[in-house]
Design an enzyme around this catalytic site. Structure first.
Site, mmCIF file in Angstrom:
data_model
loop_
_atom_site.group_PDB
_atom_site.id
_atom_site.type_symbol
_atom_site.label_atom_id
_atom_site.label_comp_id
_atom_site.label_asym_id
_atom_site.label_seq_id
_atom_site.Cartn_x
_atom_site.Cartn_y
_atom_site.Cartn_z
ATOM 1 N N HIS A 308 0.853 -1.195 0.000
ATOM 2 C CA HIS A 308 0.000 0.000 0.000
ATOM 3 C C HIS A 308 0.881 1.235 0.000
ATOM 4 C CE1 HIS A 308 -3.132 2.835 1.157
ATOM 5 N NE2 HIS A 308 -3.969 1.927 0.721
ATOM 6 N N ASP A 366 -7.986 -5.393 0.321
ATOM 7 C CA ASP A 366 -8.504 -6.273 -0.729
ATOM 8 C C ASP A 366 -8.126 -7.739 -0.541
ATOM 9 O OD1 ASP A 366 -9.740 -4.224 -2.264
ATOM 10 O OD2 ASP A 366 -7.761 -3.559 -2.890
HETATM 11 N N1 CMC Z 1 4.022 -7.675 -4.813
HETATM 12 C C1 CMC Z 1 5.381 -7.645 -5.017
HETATM 13 N N2 CMC Z 1 6.129 -6.547 -4.877
HETATM 14 C C2 CMC Z 1 5.508 -5.415 -4.534
HETATM 15 C C3 CMC Z 1 4.123 -5.352 -4.300
HETATM 16 C C4 CMC Z 1 3.372 -6.538 -4.460
HETATM 17 N N3 CMC Z 1 2.048 -6.534 -4.260
HETATM 18 N N4 CMC Z 1 3.758 -4.093 -3.976
HETATM 19 C C5 CMC Z 1 4.894 -3.366 -4.002
HETATM 20 N N5 CMC Z 1 5.946 -4.164 -4.330
HETATM 21 C C6 CMC Z 1 7.372 -3.752 -4.390
HETATM 22 C C7 CMC Z 1 7.656 -2.965 -5.661
HETATM 23 O O1 CMC Z 1 8.080 -3.814 -6.707
HETATM 24 C C8 CMC Z 1 8.754 -2.046 -5.187
HETATM 25 O O2 CMC Z 1 9.950 -2.812 -5.092
HETATM 26 P P1 CMC Z 1 11.388 -2.127 -5.436
HETATM 27 O O3 CMC Z 1 11.576 -1.046 -4.430
HETATM 28 O O4 CMC Z 1 12.361 -3.227 -5.335
HETATM 29 O O5 CMC Z 1 11.265 -1.595 -6.844
HETATM 30 C C9 CMC Z 1 8.356 -1.709 -3.740
HETATM 31 O O6 CMC Z 1 7.590 -2.852 -3.314
HETATM 32 C C10 CMC Z 1 7.513 -0.437 -3.617
HETATM 33 O O7 CMC Z 1 6.390 -0.565 -4.493
HETATM 34 P P2 CMC Z 1 5.755 0.629 -5.329
HETATM 35 O O8 CMC Z 1 5.089 0.079 -6.527
HETATM 36 O O9 CMC Z 1 6.818 1.686 -5.552
HETATM 37 O O10 CMC Z 1 4.719 1.184 -4.281
HETATM 38 P P3 CMC Z 1 3.471 2.103 -4.584
HETATM 39 O O11 CMC Z 1 3.174 2.822 -3.334
HETATM 40 O O12 CMC Z 1 3.661 2.910 -5.811
HETATM 41 O O13 CMC Z 1 2.297 1.045 -4.926
HETATM 42 C C11 CMC Z 1 0.477 -0.452 -4.682
HETATM 43 C C12 CMC Z 1 1.328 0.659 -4.028
HETATM 44 C C13 CMC Z 1 -0.734 -0.732 -3.818
HETATM 45 C C14 CMC Z 1 -0.003 0.032 -6.083
HETATM 46 C C15 CMC Z 1 1.365 -1.719 -4.825
HETATM 47 O O14 CMC Z 1 1.777 -2.174 -3.548
HETATM 48 C C16 CMC Z 1 0.640 -2.849 -5.582
HETATM 49 O O15 CMC Z 1 0.665 -2.868 -6.818
HETATM 50 N N6 CMC Z 1 -0.035 -3.794 -4.851
HETATM 51 C C17 CMC Z 1 -0.811 -4.831 -5.474
HETATM 52 C C18 CMC Z 1 -2.161 -4.269 -5.897
HETATM 53 C C19 CMC Z 1 -3.095 -4.042 -4.713
HETATM 54 O O16 CMC Z 1 -3.227 -4.888 -3.842
HETATM 55 N N7 CMC Z 1 -3.773 -2.878 -4.722
HETATM 56 C C20 CMC Z 1 -4.738 -2.520 -3.689
HETATM 57 C C21 CMC Z 1 -4.292 -1.345 -2.870
HETATM 58 S S1 CMC Z 1 -5.273 -1.127 -1.391
HETATM 59 C C22 CMC Z 1 -6.861 -0.742 -1.882
HETATM 60 C C23 CMC Z 1 -6.987 0.406 -2.819
HETATM 61 O O17 CMC Z 1 -6.238 1.372 -2.789
HETATM 62 O O18 CMC Z 1 -7.915 0.351 -3.624
#
Ligand code: CMC
Length: 432
Positions: A308, A366
């Site tokens: 998140h 989720d």
């Molecule tokens: N699985 C594997 N690696 C992950 C995941 C994941 N679910 N989420 C983040 N990472 C890694 C990402 O690859 C990055 O690694 P590195 O620093 O080595 O490049 C690090 O963690 C930081 O991730 P980010 O993408 O820069 O973080 P963000 O804040 O931009 O993204 C997120 C947040 C929710 C989009 C992301 O965690 C994600 O895609 N999660 C899966 C989708 C999900 O469950 N979404 C629901 C969010 S909660 C409800 C809502 O908001 O609707």
């Protein structure tokens, strides 16, 4: 709130600018950069708004490090167990929990706006039966602006109140009808003798052929899911609603844009993606393979329902839902649910894995919600529609707050331009 503190910025060439620091009730202080461009000719750069407060808000507070979520100062865990959705909706919209009389009036106002204009049926009928309910909802909610445009002056408090009641009241009808249409069943009209969540379940599962009794345990479980999804401060869809609303557009159009924003798998679409992922994993034995894929930077696969932007700790909504999943599945006699077993084991393995620990990736809202919804008989393509239904309350609360904010301006970010500098036009024959 403004503090007396300032931050001094020294630019190349020695130009200095002093910027005020603003302080809220809770959370990080913010540097007020509004004067920055005028004083220095420079913008700030923050793609994805990772360090930018886009507005003042008194509605919802998240402490991502501690895993705390407050609606108007009340802990989400407390509201989820002691309150009900319409009471929470009143709280989010008005700032205080209602008295008994205020609650009665609010429930009445919502209940008596649940019916859709009969003409709206024809909008549904224009869609293919296999259309995703979110696509249908974007269109139908956007179309409400065509039905209620005459009595909608966004500067008029009464007009805003009626639009707010209409939006919250009609969303369950729209979502349930999107489902009924997709399976070719007749639309079921709202029933005023049923409570909010029970009425939604009735419109989803009743048919005109026989009486349908809503299971109160399922209605309560769904009501709790609604509470947990009702607001989450300035997330992508809420920011979308605020941005569209900042132009003075109809709130129905703004909410339609919010639904579009929520649909993506990085946001509300993740609940559907989680259940698909659990199905794809298929057995506890295959979990390590998927964990390895999630960690592999050459593989686009991510563990859905994990991570998140704000929470760097267990999402408190996921904690409530994890417990709720156990209770609901137990009550439904589905205790041995395979997806729940895989989800629990997946969580355990991920939380003990260095990759997830280092990046502070925990289950989010989720991760468990889809399992509960599926056990309740709700089809997967309706999961995000249910998220949208619940989040409508937050969208309307934030839209109202934005309209009343004296500092509100049309949302208009700037950019770091990386295209070509000015150049002369070349006639077609002179182009290589
Ligand atoms: N699985 C594997 N690696 C992950 C995941 C994941 N679910 N989420 C983040 N990472 C890694 C990402 O690859 C990055 O690694 P590195 O620093 O080595 O490049 C690090 O963690 C930081 O991730 P980010 O993408 O820069 O973080 P963000 O804040 O931009 O993204 C997120 C947040 C929710 C989009 C992301 O965690 C994600 O895609 N999660 C899966 C989708 C999900 O469950 N979404 C629901 C969010 S909660 C409800 C809502 O908001 O609707």
């Amino acid at each position: 709130m403004t503090s007396n503190a300032t931050v001094r910025l020294t630019l190349p060439g020695g130009v200095e600018v002093e910027l005020p620091i603003l302080e809220g009730t809770l959370g990080p202080k913010v540097v007020d950069i509004r004067r920055l461009y005028a004083a220095t000719g420079m913008f700030t750069y923050d793609p994805g708004y990772t360090a930018t407060a886009s507005c003042r808000s008194a509605i919802t507070y998240i402490d991502g490090e501690a895993g705390i979520l407050l609606y108007r100062g009340y802990r989400i865990e407390e509201l989820a167990t002691k309150s009900d959705f319409l009471e929470v909706a009143y709280l989010l919209l008005n700032g205080e929990l209602p008295t008994r009389q205020q609650k009665q009036q609010f429930v009445h106002d919502i209940t008596y706006h649940t019916m859709l204009h009969e003409q709206i049926q024809f909008l549904f009928r224009g869609f293919r039966r296999d259309a995703h309910p979110m696509a249908v909802m974007i269109a139908v909610v956007g179309a409400l602006s065509a039905f209620y445009h005459e009595d909608l002056d966004v500067e008029d408090a009464h007009h805003r109140l009626v639009a707010t009641h209409r939006m919250i009241a009609k969303m369950p009808t729209i979502a349930a009808w999107a489902y009924k249409y997709s399976i070719g069943h007749p639309f079921i009209y709202p029933r005023n003798d049923l409570e909010y969540a029970a009425n939604f379940l009735h419109m989803m599962f009743a048919t005109p052929c026989e009486p349908y009794r809503v299971d109160p345990v399922l209605a309560r479980a769904l009501d709790r899911i609604f509470i947990l999804h009702a607001d989450h401060e300035q997330n992508a869809s809420t920011s979308t609603v605020r941005l569209v609303g900042s132009t003075g557009a109809s709130p129905y159009a703004a909410v339609a844009a919010g639904i579009a924003s929520l649909w993506g798998p990085a946001h509300g679409g993740a609940n559907e993606a989680v259940v698909n992922m659990l199905e794809q994993i298929g057995s506890v034995e295959r979990i390590p393979e998927f964990i390895a894929r999630a960690k592999d930077k050459n593989d686009p696969f991510r563990l859905m329902g994990f991570g998140h932007r704000v929470y760097k700790n267990y999402d408190p909504r996921a904690a409530v839902l994890k417990q709720s999943a156990d209770e609901v599945l137990d009550l439904l006699g589905k205790k041995e649910n395979k997806k729940l077993q895989i989800a629990r084991e997946l969580e355990k393995i991920a939380l003990n894995d260095e990759y997830f620990q280092e990046r502070k990736l925990f289950p989010n809202v989720d991760f468990y919600s889809g399992i509960i919804l599926e056990a309740m008989g709700i089809p997967r393509h309706m999961f995000t529609a249910i998220f949208a239904l619940a989040r409508t309350v937050g969208w309307m609360a934030q839209w109202n707050e934005m309209i009343l904010d004296p500092e509100q301006k049309i949302g208009r970010p700037r950019q770091l331009y990386t295209g070509p500098a000015e150049r002369p036009f070349l006639p077609i024959d002179a182009r290589g």
